[in-house]
Design a protein around this motif. Structure first.
Motif, PDB file in Angstrom:
ATOM      1  N   SER A  48       0.833  -1.207   0.000  1.00  0.00           N
ATOM      2  CA  SER A  48       0.000   0.000   0.000  1.00  0.00           C
ATOM      3  C   SER A  48       0.865   1.253   0.000  1.00  0.00           C
ATOM      4  O   SER A  48       0.526   2.259  -0.636  1.00  0.00           O
ATOM      5  CB  SER A  48      -0.945  -0.006   1.203  1.00  0.00           C
ATOM      6  OG  SER A  48      -0.257   0.212   2.426  1.00  0.00           O
TER       7      SER A  48
ATOM      8  N   ALA B 204       1.230   4.355  -2.715  1.00  0.00           N
ATOM      9  CA  ALA B 204       1.186   5.777  -2.346  1.00  0.00           C
ATOM     10  C   ALA B 204       2.378   6.517  -2.930  1.00  0.00           C
ATOM     11  O   ALA B 204       2.256   7.674  -3.383  1.00  0.00           O
ATOM     12  CB  ALA B 204       1.167   5.917  -0.827  1.00  0.00           C
TER      13      ALA B 204
ATOM     14  N   GLN C 178       2.505   8.496  -6.229  1.00  0.00           N
ATOM     15  CA  GLN C 178       1.953   9.848  -6.342  1.00  0.00           C
ATOM     16  C   GLN C 178       2.983  10.923  -5.996  1.00  0.00           C
ATOM     17  O   GLN C 178       2.676  12.113  -6.047  1.00  0.00           O
ATOM     18  CB  GLN C 178       0.716   9.986  -5.462  1.00  0.00           C
ATOM     19  CG  GLN C 178      -0.397   9.051  -5.881  1.00  0.00           C
ATOM     20  CD  GLN C 178      -1.720   9.298  -5.172  1.00  0.00           C
ATOM     21  OE1 GLN C 178      -2.024  10.430  -4.774  1.00  0.00           O
ATOM     22  NE2 GLN C 178      -2.514   8.252  -5.019  1.00  0.00           N
TER      23      GLN C 178
ATOM     24  N   GLN D 124       3.795  12.641  -0.967  1.00  0.00           N
ATOM     25  CA  GLN D 124       2.680  11.745  -0.675  1.00  0.00           C
ATOM     26  C   GLN D 124       3.178  10.465   0.011  1.00  0.00           C
ATOM     27  O   GLN D 124       2.499   9.917   0.883  1.00  0.00           O
ATOM     28  CB  GLN D 124       1.927  11.411  -1.959  1.00  0.00           C
ATOM     29  CG  GLN D 124       1.115  12.570  -2.525  1.00  0.00           C
ATOM     30  CD  GLN D 124       1.947  13.542  -3.351  1.00  0.00           C
ATOM     31  OE1 GLN D 124       3.173  13.403  -3.464  1.00  0.00           O
ATOM     32  NE2 GLN D 124       1.283  14.529  -3.934  1.00  0.00           N
TER      33      GLN D 124
ATOM     34  N   TYR E 127       1.766   9.423   3.609  1.00  0.00           N
ATOM     35  CA  TYR E 127       1.114   8.133   3.837  1.00  0.00           C
ATOM     36  C   TYR E 127       1.861   7.324   4.890  1.00  0.00           C
ATOM     37  O   TYR E 127       1.246   6.727   5.782  1.00  0.00           O
ATOM     38  CB  TYR E 127       1.017   7.343   2.540  1.00  0.00           C
ATOM     39  CG  TYR E 127       0.315   6.012   2.735  1.00  0.00           C
ATOM     40  CD1 TYR E 127      -1.065   5.948   2.824  1.00  0.00           C
ATOM     41  CD2 TYR E 127       1.039   4.835   2.876  1.00  0.00           C
ATOM     42  CE1 TYR E 127      -1.723   4.748   3.038  1.00  0.00           C
ATOM     43  CE2 TYR E 127       0.402   3.629   3.096  1.00  0.00           C
ATOM     44  CZ  TYR E 127      -0.975   3.588   3.175  1.00  0.00           C
ATOM     45  OH  TYR E 127      -1.620   2.391   3.404  1.00  0.00           O
TER      46      TYR E 127
ATOM     47  N   ALA F 164      -4.645   6.554   3.783  1.00  0.00           N
ATOM     48  CA  ALA F 164      -4.615   7.202   2.470  1.00  0.00           C
ATOM     49  C   ALA F 164      -5.447   8.472   2.475  1.00  0.00           C
ATOM     50  O   ALA F 164      -5.052   9.499   1.896  1.00  0.00           O
ATOM     51  CB  ALA F 164      -5.106   6.226   1.398  1.00  0.00           C
TER      52      ALA F 164
ATOM     53  N   LEU G  51      -4.161  11.501  -0.265  1.00  0.00           N
ATOM     54  CA  LEU G  51      -3.881  10.870  -1.552  1.00  0.00           C
ATOM     55  C   LEU G  51      -5.071  11.004  -2.495  1.00  0.00           C
ATOM     56  O   LEU G  51      -6.216  11.175  -2.069  1.00  0.00           O
ATOM     57  CB  LEU G  51      -3.562   9.389  -1.359  1.00  0.00           C
ATOM     58  CG  LEU G  51      -2.340   9.015  -0.530  1.00  0.00           C
ATOM     59  CD1 LEU G  51      -2.138   7.498  -0.589  1.00  0.00           C
ATOM     60  CD2 LEU G  51      -1.092   9.733  -0.999  1.00  0.00           C
TER      61      LEU G  51
ATOM     62  N   TRP H 226      -4.731   5.800  -6.148  1.00  0.00           N
ATOM     63  CA  TRP H 226      -4.088   4.869  -5.214  1.00  0.00           C
ATOM     64  C   TRP H 226      -4.692   3.470  -5.342  1.00  0.00           C
ATOM     65  O   TRP H 226      -3.960   2.480  -5.409  1.00  0.00           O
ATOM     66  CB  TRP H 226      -4.242   5.406  -3.790  1.00  0.00           C
ATOM     67  CG  TRP H 226      -3.676   4.549  -2.709  1.00  0.00           C
ATOM     68  CD1 TRP H 226      -2.357   4.279  -2.470  1.00  0.00           C
ATOM     69  CD2 TRP H 226      -4.413   3.846  -1.698  1.00  0.00           C
ATOM     70  NE1 TRP H 226      -2.226   3.459  -1.362  1.00  0.00           N
ATOM     71  CE2 TRP H 226      -3.474   3.189  -0.876  1.00  0.00           C
ATOM     72  CE3 TRP H 226      -5.760   3.734  -1.396  1.00  0.00           C
ATOM     73  CZ2 TRP H 226      -3.852   2.411   0.234  1.00  0.00           C
ATOM     74  CZ3 TRP H 226      -6.151   2.966  -0.308  1.00  0.00           C
ATOM     75  CH2 TRP H 226      -5.197   2.316   0.490  1.00  0.00           C
TER      76      TRP H 226
ATOM     77  N   ASP I 164      -3.524   1.974  -8.597  1.00  0.00           N
ATOM     78  CA  ASP I 164      -2.127   1.545  -8.530  1.00  0.00           C
ATOM     79  C   ASP I 164      -1.969   0.276  -7.706  1.00  0.00           C
ATOM     80  O   ASP I 164      -1.073  -0.540  -7.969  1.00  0.00           O
ATOM     81  CB  ASP I 164      -1.261   2.662  -7.938  1.00  0.00           C
ATOM     82  CG  ASP I 164      -0.990   3.788  -8.919  1.00  0.00           C
ATOM     83  OD1 ASP I 164      -1.038   3.533 -10.136  1.00  0.00           O
ATOM     84  OD2 ASP I 164      -0.734   4.924  -8.463  1.00  0.00           O
ATOM     85  N   ARG I 165      -2.812   0.088  -6.726  1.00  0.00           N
ATOM     86  CA  ARG I 165      -2.732  -1.119  -5.900  1.00  0.00           C
ATOM     87  C   ARG I 165      -3.063  -2.381  -6.691  1.00  0.00           C
ATOM     88  O   ARG I 165      -2.695  -3.487  -6.277  1.00  0.00           O
ATOM     89  CB  ARG I 165      -3.656  -1.002  -4.686  1.00  0.00           C
ATOM     90  CG  ARG I 165      -3.223   0.066  -3.689  1.00  0.00           C
ATOM     91  CD  ARG I 165      -4.200   0.146  -2.541  1.00  0.00           C
ATOM     92  NE  ARG I 165      -4.058  -0.978  -1.625  1.00  0.00           N
ATOM     93  CZ  ARG I 165      -4.975  -1.341  -0.734  1.00  0.00           C
ATOM     94  NH1 ARG I 165      -6.127  -0.690  -0.651  1.00  0.00           N
ATOM     95  NH2 ARG I 165      -4.756  -2.359   0.068  1.00  0.00           N
TER      96      ARG I 165
END
Length: 217
Positions: A83, A87, A90, A94, A98, A122, A127, A132, A135-136
């Motif tokens: 995670s 983050a 970004q 960020q 995070y 987040a 974020l 996010w 992207d995960r």
């Protein structure tokens, strides 16, 4: 291992570790004072895994493990790292926001390292939540980024968190029993670290006697 940018100190940390949390908080204060730090991930679960005991290089890698498997530390740390890797896509600010939000939720707020805590961190970090979450979904890419951190940590010989790697390449574990967010105190503690690390005495280890522990604030 790639060289750090000139003047940059890398800090290897694990979300599980309260000492690393205090080290990252100190680094965040010093960033506000103009120092340059880079966040790097190190897995205590991997470092302490019995299959890696006595090995010159890791044979058991956290990044090779399925999510949701292993002991409770493994199950908490792997998704937390992933995670945080999402983050970081970004931007550096960020990533710091995070990391601090998740650390504070876990170690101050006593929240478990689980999905609801990741999402709240987040939000607290400001974020772009849609980005996010998207992207995960790139789990393979996130695992590859995490693997790069873990490989660099193995090359350095990191064994505990926080470990700071200075711009000249010297590195040492610095265990913080106390937390500070005060700039003057942070500068004093950081200067002390540098003095010990660079002392002509060649100090390699300081460890307090079991019955004479450090004073805690």
């Amino acid at each position: 291992m790639t060289a750090s940018p000139s003047g940059t100190t890398e800090v290897f940390f694990d979300f599980l570790c309260p000492y690393a949390w205090r080290g990252v908080e100190l680094a965040a204060v010093l960033r506000g004072e103009g120092e340059t730090f880079k966040l790097r991930h190190f897995s205590l679960t991997q470092g302490n895994h019995p299959e890696n005991a006595g090995q010159a290089a890791p044979v058991w890698w956290l990044t090779d493990q399925p999510l949701g498997e292993g002991d409770r530390f493994q199950q908490a740390s792997l998704p937390a790292f992933l995670s945080a890797q999402a983050a970081a896509r970004q931007g550096e600010e960020q990533a710091w926001a995070y990391t601090l939000a998740l650390y504070r939720a876990h170690h101050e707020g006593k929240q478990p390292l689980e999905e609801a805590t990741f999402v709240q961190a987040a939000r607290d970090a400001g974020l772009d939540l849609d980005r996010w979450e998207a992207d995960r979904q790139d789990e393979a890419g996130l695992r590859a980024s995490l693997r790069a951190d873990l490989a660099d940590a193995a090359e350095i010989g990191v064994f505990g968190t926080p470990t700071f790697v200075l711009p000249d390449g010297s590195a040492a574990y610095y265990r913080f029993e106390n937390l500070t967010r005060d700039p003057d105190t942070a500068r004093q503690w950081w200067a002390l670290y540098g003095e010990v690390l660079n002392a002509g005495a060649g100090i390699a280890t300081i460890k307090r006697a079991k019955n004479r522990p450090a004073n805690k604030a």
